[in-house]
Enzyme design. Structure first.
Site, PDB file in Angstrom:
ATOM      1  N   CYS A 310       0.844  -1.189   0.000  1.00  0.00           N
ATOM      2  CA  CYS A 310       0.000   0.000   0.000  1.00  0.00           C
ATOM      3  C   CYS A 310       0.877   1.236   0.000  1.00  0.00           C
ATOM      4  O   CYS A 310       1.957   1.227   0.591  1.00  0.00           O
ATOM      5  CB  CYS A 310      -0.898  -0.004   1.230  1.00  0.00           C
ATOM      6  SG  CYS A 310      -1.970   1.427   1.352  1.00  0.00           S
ATOM      7  N   LEU A 312       0.737   5.725   0.095  1.00  0.00           N
ATOM      8  CA  LEU A 312      -0.064   6.934   0.274  1.00  0.00           C
ATOM      9  C   LEU A 312       0.838   8.126   0.522  1.00  0.00           C
ATOM     10  O   LEU A 312       1.782   8.046   1.309  1.00  0.00           O
ATOM     11  CB  LEU A 312      -1.014   6.772   1.473  1.00  0.00           C
ATOM     12  CG  LEU A 312      -1.767   8.037   1.898  1.00  0.00           C
ATOM     13  CD1 LEU A 312      -2.856   8.386   0.888  1.00  0.00           C
ATOM     14  CD2 LEU A 312      -2.361   7.885   3.289  1.00  0.00           C
ATOM     15  N   ARG A 319       1.607  16.200  -4.980  1.00  0.00           N
ATOM     16  CA  ARG A 319       2.059  16.958  -6.151  1.00  0.00           C
ATOM     17  C   ARG A 319       3.453  17.549  -5.936  1.00  0.00           C
ATOM     18  O   ARG A 319       3.797  18.585  -6.518  1.00  0.00           O
ATOM     19  CB  ARG A 319       1.059  18.061  -6.525  1.00  0.00           C
ATOM     20  CG  ARG A 319      -0.313  17.520  -6.892  1.00  0.00           C
ATOM     21  CD  ARG A 319      -1.272  18.643  -7.234  1.00  0.00           C
ATOM     22  NE  ARG A 319      -0.854  19.347  -8.439  1.00  0.00           N
ATOM     23  CZ  ARG A 319      -1.162  18.979  -9.676  1.00  0.00           C
ATOM     24  NH1 ARG A 319      -1.885  17.896  -9.885  1.00  0.00           N
ATOM     25  NH2 ARG A 319      -0.753  19.688 -10.711  1.00  0.00           N
ATOM     26  N   GLY A 323       5.353  10.694  -4.197  1.00  0.00           N
ATOM     27  CA  GLY A 323       4.836   9.394  -4.618  1.00  0.00           C
ATOM     28  C   GLY A 323       5.840   8.635  -5.467  1.00  0.00           C
ATOM     29  O   GLY A 323       6.077   7.441  -5.265  1.00  0.00           O
ATOM     30  N   GLU A 344       1.800  -4.973  -5.306  1.00  0.00           N
ATOM     31  CA  GLU A 344       0.706  -5.916  -5.078  1.00  0.00           C
ATOM     32  C   GLU A 344      -0.448  -5.626  -6.025  1.00  0.00           C
ATOM     33  O   GLU A 344      -0.795  -4.477  -6.290  1.00  0.00           O
ATOM     34  CB  GLU A 344       0.232  -5.825  -3.625  1.00  0.00           C
ATOM     35  CG  GLU A 344      -0.836  -6.834  -3.270  1.00  0.00           C
ATOM     36  CD  GLU A 344      -1.136  -6.863  -1.779  1.00  0.00           C
ATOM     37  OE1 GLU A 344      -2.264  -7.243  -1.429  1.00  0.00           O
ATOM     38  OE2 GLU A 344      -0.249  -6.512  -0.992  1.00  0.00           O
TER      39      GLU A 344
END
Length: 444
Positions: A310, A312, A319, A323, A344
């Site tokens: 996961c 986040l 922005r 990420g 995953e």
């Protein structure tokens, strides 16, 4: 409470509140799916036989469709998801609405005066449709299933999707305070029942304990001696730091992190066993401490070679390339392990977009510098990217052909430059020399 998995790209979208801010679900450069400039037209009488005009019917029933004035001052079509009484008369309700053109994260409570009652419609056949689901897939259902591919739960069938949406249809926490930010939430998160009547939660930004009142947080902060996540610092470069948190050693922190993350991730499963996961917390550091920017989790042992479960980026930090940094960091860990990795599955469409961008930039950079022929296996060994992901990426770019029983990479320099330009910027670089880390299997 446990690791949120079943998602693999990040929510790098700005918060709809405009002053702050993940599938796992969006790219660094994704624009927010907010209403923006659609005309405030009244729905046509020819929209289909399912709809019946019912102006003036108060209080509005759940399922009613109507035009609603959003914070941009324009009217957009909504569907009433829930209602609650605020006073005593038929007009004294507020309504929880879904903006039908946009992502569920914009769902909100609105006052009656925001609704244009001249546009009221009800779906008179909706219950009939629900009863017929086992016999025939309606156009409405097909659209909902198609949407699951955008939202990242291809593993849910139509019935499970409806059950999920019913259970999570109303956001239970409207805002949170985390450090110096107040953040509007996007989705439902299954906090314990004692928090069900709490619209705002206050989080300690270091241990992630959450409270109902500001005074509780202030008392907690006087006692909390943490100034960073409760784990080992494995990376420090400038003001950026990465901490590894073992879900077994820091169970409460892992559980609280999952509650927090679920507020910004939609169709994700909340596993209640965090013991099986490692959490990698990215922080911006200053003289007050290390402040969480985002995170990714990974299983301690994955038979499928998953190197990320996961991901986040918190809304205030989206922005900014974080990420992409988290994705790149997960692959640097795979290289240290001497393994190939892959996120995953299932990937949402936006998740695939994020990863395809990373894979494209990494592979094209190598192909530009590599003068002689290179195989898929060699690329995989160099990058820790799974061979299947390399193959699908190169095929999507039309850079591979199948000749005489084997795949051949066609690396014309001008074509590579064109694809690199289209792939956009690569984000923050991971300085591998600053990574001090021992793979889990070798620890203790």
């Amino acid at each position: 409470m446990g690791s949120i998995s079943r998602s693999t790209a990040e929510n790098d979208r700005p918060s709809s509140n405009g002053n702050l801010q993940p599938n796992h679900e969006a790219t660094d450069d994704a624009d927010p799916p907010a209403p923006n400039g659609h005309s405030a037209g009244i729905p046509s009488e020819n929209d289909g036989p399912r709809k019946r005009r019912t102006p003036g019917l108060l209080p509005l029933e759940v399922g009613t469709r109507v035009m609603c004035r959003w914070r941009d001052g324009k009217y957009h079509p909504v569907k009433v998801i829930e209602r609650r009484r605020i006073l005593s008369g038929p007009n004294d309700y507020e309504y929880y609405v879904h903006y039908t053109e946009f992502n569920r994260r914009l769902d909100e409570w609105v006052k009656l005066e925001q609704l244009d009652l001249d546009t009221v419609e009800t779906d008179v056949d909706e219950k009939v449709e629900d009863k017929a689901t086992s016999l025939k897939m309606t156009r409405h259902q097909k659209r909902k299933i198609d949407e699951t591919h955008v939202e990242g739960h291809e593993e849910l069938d139509a019935a499970s999707l409806r059950e999920h949406e019913e259970f999570t249809k109303v956001k239970n926490i409207a805002t949170i305070e985390l450090g110096r930010y107040e953040i509007e939430t996007w989705y439902f998160s299954p906090f314990p029942p004692e928090y069900s009547d709490t619209l705002k939660l206050f989080f300690c930004e270091f241990c992630l304990n959450f409270m109902k009142r500001k005074e509780q947080l202030q008392r907690h902060m006087r006692k909390c001696d943490l100034k960073h996540p409760p784990g080992d610092e494995i990376y420090r470069s400038g003001t950026l730091s990465m901490f590894e948190v073992d879900g077994k050693k820091n169970k409460v922190y892992g559980q609280n992190l999952c509650y927090l993350a679920k507020l910004f991730l939609d169709h994700k499963t909340l596993y209640y066993d965090v013991d099986l996961f490692l959490f990698y917390i990215l922080c911006e550091c200053d003289d007050r401490g290390c402040h969480m920017v985002g995170y990714f989790s990974k299983e301690k042992h994955s038979e499928e070679s998953y190197n990320l479960a996961c991901i986040l980026t918190l809304p205030p930090y989206q922005r900014k390339g974080y990420g992409k940094f988290l994705i790149a960091f997960s692959y640097e860990l795979s290289k240290k392990e001497g393994k190939v990795g892959t996120p995953e599955r299932p990937l949402s469409d936006l998740g695939l977009l994020s990863y395809r961008g990373y894979w494209t930039r990494v592979l094209l950079d190598i192909l530009k510098k590599h003068k002689s022929n290179i195989s898929i296996k060699e690329l995989s060994d160099m990058t820790a990217i799974k061979a299947d992901d390399i193959l699908s990426t190169l095929q999507s770019l039309d850079l591979i052909q199948y000749r005489k029983g084997q795949h051949v990479i066609c690396a014309d320099p001008k074509v590579l430059d064109r694809h690199l330009k289209a792939a956009g910027r690569g984000g923050l670089e991971v300085d591998v020399s600053k990574l001090i880390w021992t793979p889990y299997k070798e620890q203790g």
